[in-house]
Motif scaffolding. Structure first.
Motif, PDB file in Angstrom:
ATOM      1  N   LYS A  49       0.811  -1.216   0.000  1.00  0.00           N
ATOM      2  CA  LYS A  49       0.000   0.000   0.000  1.00  0.00           C
ATOM      3  C   LYS A  49       0.846   1.269   0.000  1.00  0.00           C
ATOM      4  O   LYS A  49       0.322   2.370   0.079  1.00  0.00           O
ATOM      5  CB  LYS A  49      -0.926   0.007   1.216  1.00  0.00           C
ATOM      6  CG  LYS A  49      -1.966  -1.102   1.208  1.00  0.00           C
ATOM      7  CD  LYS A  49      -2.747  -1.119   2.512  1.00  0.00           C
ATOM      8  CE  LYS A  49      -3.740  -2.270   2.543  1.00  0.00           C
ATOM      9  NZ  LYS A  49      -4.437  -2.353   3.859  1.00  0.00           N
ATOM     10  N   GLY A  50       2.176   1.104  -0.055  1.00  0.00           N
ATOM     11  CA  GLY A  50       3.059   2.264  -0.106  1.00  0.00           C
ATOM     12  C   GLY A  50       3.853   2.523   1.156  1.00  0.00           C
ATOM     13  O   GLY A  50       4.559   3.527   1.257  1.00  0.00           O
ATOM     14  N   GLY A  51       3.745   1.635   2.128  1.00  0.00           N
ATOM     15  CA  GLY A  51       4.483   1.807   3.377  1.00  0.00           C
ATOM     16  C   GLY A  51       5.951   1.440   3.249  1.00  0.00           C
ATOM     17  O   GLY A  51       6.376   0.829   2.262  1.00  0.00           O
ATOM     18  N   ALA A  55      19.245  -3.374   5.584  1.00  0.00           N
ATOM     19  CA  ALA A  55      18.561  -2.351   4.776  1.00  0.00           C
ATOM     20  C   ALA A  55      19.391  -1.963   3.555  1.00  0.00           C
ATOM     21  O   ALA A  55      18.852  -1.774   2.456  1.00  0.00           O
ATOM     22  CB  ALA A  55      18.272  -1.124   5.629  1.00  0.00           C
ATOM     23  N   SER A  56      20.704  -1.853   3.730  1.00  0.00           N
ATOM     24  CA  SER A  56      21.562  -1.381   2.642  1.00  0.00           C
ATOM     25  C   SER A  56      21.719  -2.413   1.528  1.00  0.00           C
ATOM     26  O   SER A  56      22.046  -2.062   0.387  1.00  0.00           O
ATOM     27  CB  SER A  56      22.943  -0.993   3.189  1.00  0.00           C
ATOM     28  OG  SER A  56      23.638  -2.140   3.647  1.00  0.00           O
ATOM     29  N   GLU A  57      21.479  -3.685   1.846  1.00  0.00           N
ATOM     30  CA  GLU A  57      21.655  -4.729   0.835  1.00  0.00           C
ATOM     31  C   GLU A  57      20.414  -4.963  -0.027  1.00  0.00           C
ATOM     32  O   GLU A  57      20.489  -5.611  -1.068  1.00  0.00           O
ATOM     33  CB  GLU A  57      22.068  -6.042   1.516  1.00  0.00           C
ATOM     34  CG  GLU A  57      23.474  -5.972   2.098  1.00  0.00           C
ATOM     35  CD  GLU A  57      23.881  -7.252   2.811  1.00  0.00           C
ATOM     36  OE1 GLU A  57      22.983  -8.009   3.225  1.00  0.00           O
ATOM     37  OE2 GLU A  57      25.094  -7.484   2.954  1.00  0.00           O
ATOM     38  N   ASP A  91      15.842   3.013  -2.586  1.00  0.00           N
ATOM     39  CA  ASP A  91      16.675   3.096  -1.383  1.00  0.00           C
ATOM     40  C   ASP A  91      15.874   3.395  -0.126  1.00  0.00           C
ATOM     41  O   ASP A  91      16.337   3.139   0.988  1.00  0.00           O
ATOM     42  CB  ASP A  91      17.731   4.200  -1.546  1.00  0.00           C
ATOM     43  CG  ASP A  91      18.819   3.816  -2.531  1.00  0.00           C
ATOM     44  OD1 ASP A  91      18.896   2.625  -2.883  1.00  0.00           O
ATOM     45  OD2 ASP A  91      19.584   4.692  -2.944  1.00  0.00           O
ATOM     46  N   ASN A  92      14.695   3.962  -0.279  1.00  0.00           N
ATOM     47  CA  ASN A  92      13.899   4.368   0.865  1.00  0.00           C
ATOM     48  C   ASN A  92      12.831   3.355   1.261  1.00  0.00           C
ATOM     49  O   ASN A  92      11.991   3.652   2.111  1.00  0.00           O
ATOM     50  CB  ASN A  92      13.219   5.718   0.580  1.00  0.00           C
ATOM     51  CG  ASN A  92      14.226   6.846   0.488  1.00  0.00           C
ATOM     52  OD1 ASN A  92      15.176   6.894   1.261  1.00  0.00           O
ATOM     53  ND2 ASN A  92      14.045   7.738  -0.470  1.00  0.00           N
ATOM     54  N   LEU A  93      12.849   2.168   0.689  1.00  0.00           N
ATOM     55  CA  LEU A  93      11.849   1.167   1.055  1.00  0.00           C
ATOM     56  C   LEU A  93      12.156   0.533   2.410  1.00  0.00           C
ATOM     57  O   LEU A  93      11.271   0.346   3.243  1.00  0.00           O
ATOM     58  CB  LEU A  93      11.755   0.078  -0.010  1.00  0.00           C
ATOM     59  CG  LEU A  93      10.678  -0.972   0.239  1.00  0.00           C
ATOM     60  CD1 LEU A  93       9.294  -0.360   0.199  1.00  0.00           C
ATOM     61  CD2 LEU A  93      10.779  -2.098  -0.787  1.00  0.00           C
ATOM     62  N   VAL A  94      13.424   0.183   2.625  1.00  0.00           N
ATOM     63  CA  VAL A  94      13.872  -0.357   3.909  1.00  0.00           C
ATOM     64  C   VAL A  94      14.954   0.578   4.440  1.00  0.00           C
ATOM     65  O   VAL A  94      15.959   0.817   3.774  1.00  0.00           O
ATOM     66  CB  VAL A  94      14.425  -1.795   3.770  1.00  0.00           C
ATOM     67  CG1 VAL A  94      14.797  -2.357   5.141  1.00  0.00           C
ATOM     68  CG2 VAL A  94      13.403  -2.702   3.079  1.00  0.00           C
ATOM     69  N   ILE A  95      14.732   1.111   5.634  1.00  0.00           N
ATOM     70  CA  ILE A  95      15.605   2.150   6.185  1.00  0.00           C
ATOM     71  C   ILE A  95      16.140   1.700   7.543  1.00  0.00           C
ATOM     72  O   ILE A  95      15.371   1.299   8.421  1.00  0.00           O
ATOM     73  CB  ILE A  95      14.833   3.476   6.342  1.00  0.00           C
ATOM     74  CG1 ILE A  95      14.337   3.959   4.977  1.00  0.00           C
ATOM     75  CG2 ILE A  95      15.700   4.539   7.009  1.00  0.00           C
ATOM     76  CD1 ILE A  95      13.355   5.109   5.046  1.00  0.00           C
TER      77      ILE A  95
END
Length: 269
Positions: A59-61, A79-81, A90-94
């Protein structure tokens, strides 16, 4: 000290300095064997959290990891991998760590002891109610992490955690806690060892399952990986050769032309 503080309890071994190198290695390995069963016992907890993350990301989270020390570094590593492996933004997992990016390499004094800083760091990323925040802390007591998870929950954001103590303040603050109880460390209190290993395994499980459910894997292949080096170009070329039954030169040409295995397969099947 709380009776529940497994991560701070005494090692089952003593006089470590009197052991031979072989004895040290064998005994560390014996302790490491306890990690996999602990993670397996936590799979129902991991499942409940991942199912929620998948739906929210669709849903965009976004997915946030927040931690201090080893736990924070492991979150940032995971997150970086994800972008190069699965070709996502890049901003999907922070990953956030107490003390900021400088703490990735060197400890920042007292940063983890401030219960307000974690929430501030999340706010700086404009965290919202579609996002999920996972606090990572072996002890389950780190103020930076507990404070962030508490405030996120109060603001209607789904929260989870990964911890290595049972019934910790962190687990009690999170909506969907994960507890991997691996027992005392080989060196008493050195949670970079078994606790850190369990956290890494769980992070792998969370994001790999998430990426598969988001369609970033076909069959068993990373068809959306970024072509950032020769090894990955060669891997992508082999995938296309196997899927389309074409020679190496043609497969490589198509891969470089379209930029990903997934795009090649969609356009040329």
């Amino acid at each position: 000290m709380s009776k529940q503080s497994v991560t701070e309890s005494e090692s089952l071994y003593d006089r470590l300095e009197e052991m031979t190198v072989r004895q040290l290695l064998e005994n560390i390995h014996e302790e490491d064997k306890k990690v996999l069963p602990a993670v397996q016992r936590a799979i129902p907890q991991i499942e409940r959290l991942v199912e929620q993350i998948v739906e929210r990301v669709k849903k965009g989270g976004r997915l946030f990891y927040i931690g201090a020390g080893t736990s924070g570094r492991l979150g940032i590593l995971d997150a970086s991998e994800i972008p190069p492996t699965y070709g996502v933004n890049d901003n999907l997992v922070i990953g956030l760590i107490a003390g900021g990016d400088q703490a990735i390499r060197k400890a920042v004094e007292s940063a983890e002891d401030n219960p307000e800083l974690g929430w501030r760091d999340l706010q700086a990323c404009k965290v919202n109610q579609l996002d999920t925040v996972i606090g990572i802390a072996a002890s389950g007591r780190t103020p930076y992490v507990v404070g962030a998870i508490t405030k996120a929950s109060e603001n209607g954001i789904l929260t989870g955690c990964i911890t290595n103590n049972p019934e910790s303040p962190l687990a009690q603050s999170a909506d969907l806690p994960i507890e991997a109880i691996v027992g005392p460390e080989f060196v008493s209190g050195s949670t970079r060892m078994k606790s850190g290993t369990s956290q890494k395994l769980i992070l792998n499980m969370i994001t790999t399952t998430l990426m598969i459910k988001l369609g970033r894997v076909k069959g068993n292949r990373m068809v959306n990986m970024q072509l950032t080096n020769q090894k990955l170009i060669e891997r992508g070329t082999r995938m296309i050769m196997a899927e389309l039954g074409i020679d190496e030169a043609k497969a490589r040409q198509l891969l470089l032309q379209h930029g990903s295995v997934d795009r090649v397969l969609k356009l040329h099947r």
